[in-house]
Design an enzyme around this catalytic site. Structure first.
Site, PDB file in Angstrom:
ATOM      1  NE  ARG A 120      -2.724   1.440   3.592  1.00  0.00           N
ATOM      2  CZ  ARG A 120      -2.399   0.403   4.689  1.00  0.00           C
ATOM      3  NH1 ARG A 120      -2.678  -0.798   4.513  1.00  0.00           N
ATOM      4  NH2 ARG A 120      -2.113   0.944   5.698  1.00  0.00           N
ATOM      5  CE1 TYR A 163     -17.574  10.916 -13.838  1.00  0.00           C
ATOM      6  CE2 TYR A 163     -16.346  11.191 -12.033  1.00  0.00           C
ATOM      7  CZ  TYR A 163     -17.138  10.533 -12.951  1.00  0.00           C
ATOM      8  OH  TYR A 163     -17.596   9.007 -12.771  1.00  0.00           O
ATOM      9  CG  ASP A 184      -9.670  16.540 -13.630  1.00  0.00           C
ATOM     10  OD1 ASP A 184      -8.913  16.058 -14.493  1.00  0.00           O
ATOM     11  OD2 ASP A 184     -10.506  15.803 -12.775  1.00  0.00           O
ATOM     12  CE  LYS A 217     -12.576   8.902 -17.693  1.00  0.00           C
ATOM     13  NZ  LYS A 217     -12.320   8.580 -16.361  1.00  0.00           N
TER      14      LYS A 217
END
Length: 551
Positions: free
Chosen positions: A216, A269, A342, A367
């Site tokens: 992690r 978004y 973003d 994306k």
């Protein structure tokens, strides 16, 4: 002819079983033939005379082709052992010296098995530093040599003048911590890393030794991906997580204090808006929402509130509005507020948000970075200080990127510049065609002069992206008919992949809201978001024209 690698990997208390497969087996025209009475690995009982080899032997032609270095690192297990257990700092006086020229072959092999490996980790050296370059360029030489004149020249990242070359080589060609002969970065599939002695663990905890501890907190494969993205964005540091939404939510929670205030924009978004409107208020965090181009509203929010962060997309989703990054950064910095952009729709190739003044830039790596509609990921780039602050919370919350996913994104980024060039070109040409079509009411694309921020986009972008939004001249059902008449694009969410994707936001993203609520966000029933892939332009053009004729 084949040589066992067991003495180089395992301590002396492990013994390799003899393998009959290449022990006196007859050679045929088709290659080496296994004795029928013997199994693949363990076989029947063998006497000492027939035990001429060990289980880890290779066919002769394979041995000839593999270098000593490659044989030592040819599996994920070997890579994990080297990365996690055999690292040592180049300056460590306890590192074994290079083998003397007069040493026997056996002694040289033993020395090669314990030669120091370039350290990597959360505090891995930045790209292009000398100690990392030596470890990767001069693979067959010890990392430290007494004869400095024999050292090979160290290449520099400055040889790459284009983002396309950086997208292929940054983080991998020079400076990669995983030392193998492989061109592609190995996938290190492990959830934990071990230390040979407690003293090594203490050195790691006190930052005298670079290593990993737990999956992690970091992974050698994901570190390579982070360095590649940093090189493209011109950032000191990058962290990557399991999705774009994960990196967005962790960033917001880490940088906006409880009871704090942030500013965002109307067009964004939807899941980001839901988090800001429904979840951040539970922490006492308030938000001011402004139009992307309303600089006056931003100034008022900064003057009236103790704003910690201005967070927006540019271009935005789905109307592709653009924010003046340079101007808003100057305004926010005067008031002590951070700016995070973003840039998913833009990609690091079409826009450099950090160079324009932003403190942080965020991407959904799902994306364009991944580019193949087969992987989820999110990344945040900026200064070491800010990224570390977000990374600390990420280590607590989780959301680590799987190393296999990191590999897929690394693979995808090698063609990023080629894909983006094609998508930029197709989208611009198609936007012009759609704007002139009588059955299209409106087109949203920053490359068009009709776009409200076209001049701004011309100044701060080098390309306008592969997504075009437009409104069909009709209602909900007319738009459904248009979309269902298309043959090439998939009806799906997401964008930025090789395959073209189309969706009707009123149905795909806002169907749970009544029409009156959807209109508040500008989502009309006839709105279409079209993500162009890398198919041939003429094929896409013909498909769209025939679908428009069908309505």
């Amino acid at each position: 002819m084949a040589v066992s690698s067991c003495p180089r990997v395992f301590p002396s208390f492990f013994e390799c079983r003899s393998d009959p497969e290449f022990s006196g087996a007859p050679k045929t025209s088709g290659g080496w033939q296994r004795k029928p009475s013997q199994s693949r690995f363990f076989g029947s009982r063998l006497n000492s005379a027939s035990a001429q080899g060990a289980i880890l032997r290779f066919p002769p032609n394979f041995v000839r082709q593999l270098s000593t270095k490659a044989r030592r690192n040819c599996s994920n297990i070997g890579v994990a052992q080297i990365v996690a257990a055999s690292w040592s700092n180049n300056s460590n006086p306890s590192s074994p010296p290079p083998a003397a020229a007069s040493s026997s072959a056996a002694a040289a092999a033993a020395t090669a098995a314990t030669e120091p490996i370039a350290p990597i980790g959360d505090d891995v050296a930045l790209l292009g530093k000398e100690e990392d370059l030596k470890a990767n360029v001069n693979l067959e030489l010890p990392l430290e040599t007494e004869d400095k004149e024999e050292a090979l020249p160290i290449p520099k990242l400055s040889i790459f003048s284009c983002d396309g070359s950086l997208a292929i080589h940054a983080g991998e060609r020079f400076g990669r911590g995983i030392v193998t002969d492989a061109i592609t970065t190995p996938v290190v599939n492990t959830s934990a890393y071990f230390f040979k002695k407690t003293s090594e663990l203490i050195d790691f905890k006190e930052k005298r030794k670079a290593s990993f501890e737990y999956g992690r907190y970091g992974n050698p494969t994901t570190v390579v991906l982070e360095e590649k993205i940093s090189a493209l964005e011109g950032a000191e540091s990058t962290m990557i997580t399991s999705s774009g939404m994960n990196i967005s939510t962790v960033m917001l929670m880490a940088l906006v204090p409880a009871g704090g205030h942030l500013v965002t924009t109307t067009d964004c978004y939807r899941k980001t808006r839901i988090f800001i409107e429904n979840f951040l208020p539970k922490m006492g965090i308030k938000a001011t929402v402004i139009d992307p181009a309303d600089v006056g509203a931003l100034e008022s929010a900064l003057n009236e509130n103790n704003v910690s962060l201005f967070f927006t997309e540019s271009p935005t989703n789905p109307f592709l509005r653009c924010v003046d990054i340079k101007l808003v950064s100057e305004l926010c910095h005067k008031k002590g507020a951070l700016v995070c952009i973003d840039g998913t729709f833009a990609t690091p190739l079409n826009q450099k948000a950090l160079a324009l003044g932003a403190d942080l830039v965020l991407h959904s790596a799902t994306k364009y970075l991944g580019g193949h509609n087969d992987v989820l990921g999110g990344c945040l780039s900026g200064s070491e200080k800010l990224v570390t602050e977000v990374r600390t919370l990420h280590h607590v919350l989780g959301g680590a990127l799987n190393p296999n996913a990191a590999y897929l994104i690394l693979r995808g980024m090698k063609t990023l510049h080629l894909r983006v060039q094609q998508q930029n070109s197709t989208a611009l040409r198609m936007a012009k065609l759609l704007e002139a079509h009588p059955k299209v009411a409106h087109v949203y694309y920053p490359g068009l002069p009709s776009h409200p921020e076209h001049k701004l986009a011309m100044q701060q972008m080098t390309g306008f992206g592969g997504v075009v939004s437009f409104e069909v001249d009709g209602d909900l059902n007319t738009t459904i008919q248009f979309i269902d008449s298309l043959n090439i694009p998939y009806i799906a969410p997401s964008f930025g992949g090789c395959e073209s994707i189309v969706d009707q936001p009123a149905i795909m993203s806002y169907w749970d809201l009544p029409q009156s609520e959807r209109v508040k966000y500008g989502i009309k029933d006839n709105l279409v978001r079209f993500s162009f892939g890398v198919e041939d332009f003429e094929d896409l053009k013909a498909d769209i024209l025939q679908a428009l004729e069908a309505i």
